[in-house]
Design an enzyme around this catalytic site. Structure first.
Site, PDB file in Angstrom:
ATOM      1  CG  ASP A  99      16.530   8.970   8.876  1.00 27.91           C
ATOM      2  OD1 ASP A  99      17.288   8.987   9.847  1.00 27.91           O
ATOM      3  OD2 ASP A  99      16.199  10.003   8.224  1.00 27.91           O
ATOM      4  CD  GLN A 131      -4.544   6.403   2.718  1.00 29.79           C
ATOM      5  OE1 GLN A 131      -5.687   6.221   2.321  1.00 29.79           O
ATOM      6  NE2 GLN A 131      -3.805   5.457   3.236  1.00 29.79           N
ATOM      7  CE1 TYR A 236     -10.113  -5.310   7.258  1.00 23.20           C
ATOM      8  CE2 TYR A 236     -12.368  -4.633   6.809  1.00 23.20           C
ATOM      9  CZ  TYR A 236     -11.359  -5.572   6.728  1.00 23.20           C
ATOM     10  OH  TYR A 236     -11.594  -6.782   6.124  1.00 23.20           O
ATOM     11  CB  ALA A 276      -2.010 -13.100  22.782  1.00 25.31           C
TER      12      ALA A 276
HETATM   13  N1  LIG Z   1       0.374   1.480   6.218  1.00 22.46           N
HETATM   14  C1  LIG Z   1      -0.066   2.160   7.270  1.00 22.46           C
HETATM   15  O1  LIG Z   1      -0.246   1.610   8.372  1.00 22.46           O
HETATM   16  C2  LIG Z   1      -0.391   3.643   7.133  1.00 22.46           C
HETATM   17  C3  LIG Z   1      -1.021   4.292   8.225  1.00 22.46           C
HETATM   18  C4  LIG Z   1      -1.410   5.626   8.096  1.00 22.46           C
HETATM   19  C5  LIG Z   1      -1.110   6.320   6.936  1.00 22.46           C
HETATM   20  N2  LIG Z   1      -0.473   5.679   5.912  1.00 22.46           N
HETATM   21  C6  LIG Z   1      -0.154   6.483   4.722  1.00 22.46           C
HETATM   22  O2  LIG Z   1      -0.912   6.055   3.601  1.00 22.46           O
HETATM   23  C7  LIG Z   1      -0.195   6.418   2.407  1.00 22.46           C
HETATM   24  C8  LIG Z   1      -0.124   5.168   1.540  1.00 22.46           C
HETATM   25  O3  LIG Z   1       0.667   4.211   2.249  1.00 22.46           O
HETATM   26  P1  LIG Z   1       0.437   2.637   2.205  1.00 22.46           P
HETATM   27  O4  LIG Z   1       0.914   2.103   3.522  1.00 22.46           O
HETATM   28  O5  LIG Z   1      -0.907   2.361   1.709  1.00 22.46           O
HETATM   29  O6  LIG Z   1       1.497   2.257   1.080  1.00 22.46           O
HETATM   30  P2  LIG Z   1       2.245   0.863   0.821  1.00 22.46           P
HETATM   31  O7  LIG Z   1       1.424  -0.274   1.265  1.00 22.46           O
HETATM   32  O8  LIG Z   1       3.630   0.994   1.375  1.00 22.46           O
HETATM   33  O9  LIG Z   1       2.318   0.848  -0.767  1.00 22.46           O
HETATM   34  C9  LIG Z   1       3.104   1.781  -1.441  1.00 22.46           C
HETATM   35  C10 LIG Z   1       2.760   1.784  -2.900  1.00 22.46           C
HETATM   36  O10 LIG Z   1       3.546   2.806  -3.504  1.00 22.46           O
HETATM   37  C11 LIG Z   1       4.194   2.245  -4.635  1.00 22.46           C
HETATM   38  N3  LIG Z   1       5.459   2.905  -4.893  1.00 22.46           N
HETATM   39  C12 LIG Z   1       6.602   2.821  -4.186  1.00 22.46           C
HETATM   40  N4  LIG Z   1       7.573   3.521  -4.797  1.00 22.46           N
HETATM   41  C13 LIG Z   1       7.021   4.057  -5.918  1.00 22.46           C
HETATM   42  C14 LIG Z   1       7.509   4.844  -6.979  1.00 22.46           C
HETATM   43  N5  LIG Z   1       8.784   5.244  -7.017  1.00 22.46           N
HETATM   44  N6  LIG Z   1       6.667   5.183  -7.969  1.00 22.46           N
HETATM   45  C15 LIG Z   1       5.377   4.768  -7.982  1.00 22.46           C
HETATM   46  N7  LIG Z   1       4.850   4.021  -6.998  1.00 22.46           N
HETATM   47  C16 LIG Z   1       5.664   3.665  -5.978  1.00 22.46           C
HETATM   48  C17 LIG Z   1       4.398   0.781  -4.306  1.00 22.46           C
HETATM   49  O11 LIG Z   1       4.606   0.079  -5.528  1.00 22.46           O
HETATM   50  P3  LIG Z   1       5.205  -1.409  -5.637  1.00 22.46           P
HETATM   51  O12 LIG Z   1       4.775  -2.154  -4.409  1.00 22.46           O
HETATM   52  O13 LIG Z   1       4.608  -1.952  -6.882  1.00 22.46           O
HETATM   53  O14 LIG Z   1       6.684  -1.257  -5.695  1.00 22.46           O
HETATM   54  C18 LIG Z   1       3.080   0.459  -3.620  1.00 22.46           C
HETATM   55  O15 LIG Z   1       2.087   0.214  -4.570  1.00 22.46           O
HETATM   56  C19 LIG Z   1       1.177   6.938   2.874  1.00 22.46           C
HETATM   57  O16 LIG Z   1       1.153   8.341   2.925  1.00 22.46           O
HETATM   58  C20 LIG Z   1       1.297   6.372   4.268  1.00 22.46           C
HETATM   59  O17 LIG Z   1       2.162   7.114   5.112  1.00 22.46           O
HETATM   60  C21 LIG Z   1      -0.129   4.360   5.968  1.00 22.46           C
END
Ligand SMILES: NC(=O)c1ccc[n+]([C@@H]2O[C@H](COP(=O)([O-])OP(=O)(O)OC[C@H]3O[C@@H](n4cnc5c(N)ncnc54)[C@H](OP(=O)(O)O)[C@@H]3O)[C@@H](O)[C@H]2O)c1
Length: 393
Positions: A99, A131, A236, A276
């Site tokens: 959400d 980021q 990537y 695919a």
């Molecule tokens: N994934 C994508 O496709 C994507 C695309 C564009 C932008 N982004 C952006 O990039 C940024 C990073 O995202 P990501 O996708 O790399 O993250 P992610 O893979 O979801 O990983 C999140 C990290 O944050 C940690 N975390 C969660 N809750 C926490 C808390 N309360 N205190 C401290 N650490 C906490 C998690 O820890 P644990 O796992 O140890 O619990 C994990 O290490 C975000 O702003 C996201 O919106 C992501």
């Protein structure tokens, strides 16, 4: 080039990476461990909310578990010994909520608590890199002009997009300080994590294609004709790490935001059948069938949702894992990020990010997007997250 040498020569840097179990944090950790020396980076401090899942080994790596929902005073007490030497810090912690309102609320405070804590305890701080991502341009909710550049106007108020709040807090707080800031804004990240996360396209696609292949069904992309025939780009994870380290260590990049993508773009109509085919599915069985006649601004349309498709597929996945001697991959079924993928594929508009600015500042990183998926699928196999290639026969 002279500026880089002046900054790095003779000064050992100490990294503090947050979100170490995440798709970005893990990539930054691997980058520093595999591509840098102890003369350049003497220590690599990593944090995550839960214990570090990575199996990477390097005597420079120090792990500390931290929960950034705690206020900064509590964090300072936990961080002051381990993190005091930090010179460069990389914030990629993230709490995923499907959400959008809940997503904003959960993430704003996380970054503020971290920033107040690290700036209080690290006297040698040189750079803080945050980021954010393509959602900065609100492209998850409405169309915007392509390709999006870093100075694109904000589409909504600060309270409606947590990236605005995070970026503003960073820039305001940095004023009159002797460290610099950077912001990295990637598109959908193609990479692997050792733990489930909220947004993981490659893993979700692998689950989908492998299950379709095992069931002998078609594998249509759950999208509409506008998105299917439109263009897209992606980032990537190791390439994001490359840009992140590049900009955060170069004086000329100080106090700037940078988009990050692989550097090419794909048309799903051709790209989805290619993916695919990699999983042994006839490309003719991988088309999308919902024709959009007159999409409105922000109109979302899907022929079916990934989330509902996935509901009854666990038995197929379990059987596939057993048959391929990959029983430990069974738990991967819970890692599909179906709702996130539904947000993306339901859009009736394309969103592309320009990487011209990073190029202008001297970054030359590039990755072919198809290759980025294949490298990620191979990594998922290597980690035992998905079954080996025999599952595609
Ligand atoms: N994934 C994508 O496709 C994507 C695309 C564009 C932008 N982004 C952006 O990039 C940024 C990073 O995202 P990501 O996708 O790399 O993250 P992610 O893979 O979801 O990983 C999140 C990290 O944050 C940690 N975390 C969660 N809750 C926490 C808390 N309360 N205190 C401290 N650490 C906490 C998690 O820890 P644990 O796992 O140890 O619990 C994990 O290490 C975000 O702003 C996201 O919106 C992501």
């Amino acid at each position: 080039m002279t500026a880089i040498q002046v900054e790095t020569k003779g000064q050992q840097k100490v990294a503090f990476i947050t979100g170490g179990n995440g798709i970005t944090g893990n990539a930054i950790l691997e980058y520093l461990v595999t591509k840098t020396t102890a003369e350049e980076w003497s220590k690599i401090i990593v944090t995550s909310n839960s214990p570090l899942a990575s199996t990477i080994e390097d005597s420079r790596v120090v792990f500390i578990a931290l929960d950034f929902t705690q206020d900064s005073q509590k964090l300072i007490k936990q961080m002051q010994t381990v993190c005091a030497e930090t010179t460069h810090t990389y914030f990629s912690s993230y709490v995923h909520r499907d959400d959008f309102r809940e997503l904003n609320y959960a993430n704003e405070r996380l970054f503020e608590n971290f920033l107040l804590a690290i700036t209080s305890i690290a006297p040698n701080l040189k750079n803080i890199t945050l980021q954010t991502g393509g959602k900065y341009y609100n492209v998850h909710i409405q169309p915007a002009s392509n390709p999006l550049r870093e100075d694109h106007h904000r589409a909504v108020s600060k309270s409606e997009n947590f990236y605005y709040a995070q970026e503003d807090f960073l820039k305001d707080y940095q004023k009159n300080k002797n460290w610099t800031w950077n912001v990295i804004r990637p598109q959908a990240i193609i990479g692997s994590t050792y733990k489930p996360n909220g947004m993981n396209s490659a893993l979700s696609f692998a689950l989908y294609f492998l299950i379709c292949k095992r069931s002998g069904t078609k594998a249509p992309m759950p999208t509409n004709s506008s998105y299917w025939e439109g263009y897209d780009d992606m980032a990537y994870a190791p390439l994001i790490a490359d840009l992140t380290i590049f900009v955060s260590t170069q004086p000329r990049c100080a106090n700037e935001a940078f988009n990050c993508t692989n550097g090419d773009s794909v048309c799903w109509k051709y790209f989805w059948p290619q993916l695919a085919t990699y999983f042994g599915i006839d490309p003719a069985d991988a088309s999308s069938q919902l024709t959009v006649t007159e999409p409105g601004d922000g109109d979302v349309q899907q022929p079916f949702s990934f989330a509902s498709w996935a509901k009854d597929k666990r038995p197929v996945w379990d059987k596939l894992c057993e048959e391929t001697g990959s029983a430990s991959s069974k738990k991967t079924f819970d890692c599909g990020t179906w709702q996130f993928q539904d947000w993306v594929f339901g859009r009736t508009w394309s969103a592309l990010l320009s990487v011209s600015k990073a190029r202008r500042y001297g970054w030359t990183g590039y990755m072919d997007s198809f290759d980025s998926f294949i490298a990620t699928f191979d990594e998922l196999v290597r980690q035992g997250i998905i079954p080996p290639p025999a599952a595609r026969q």
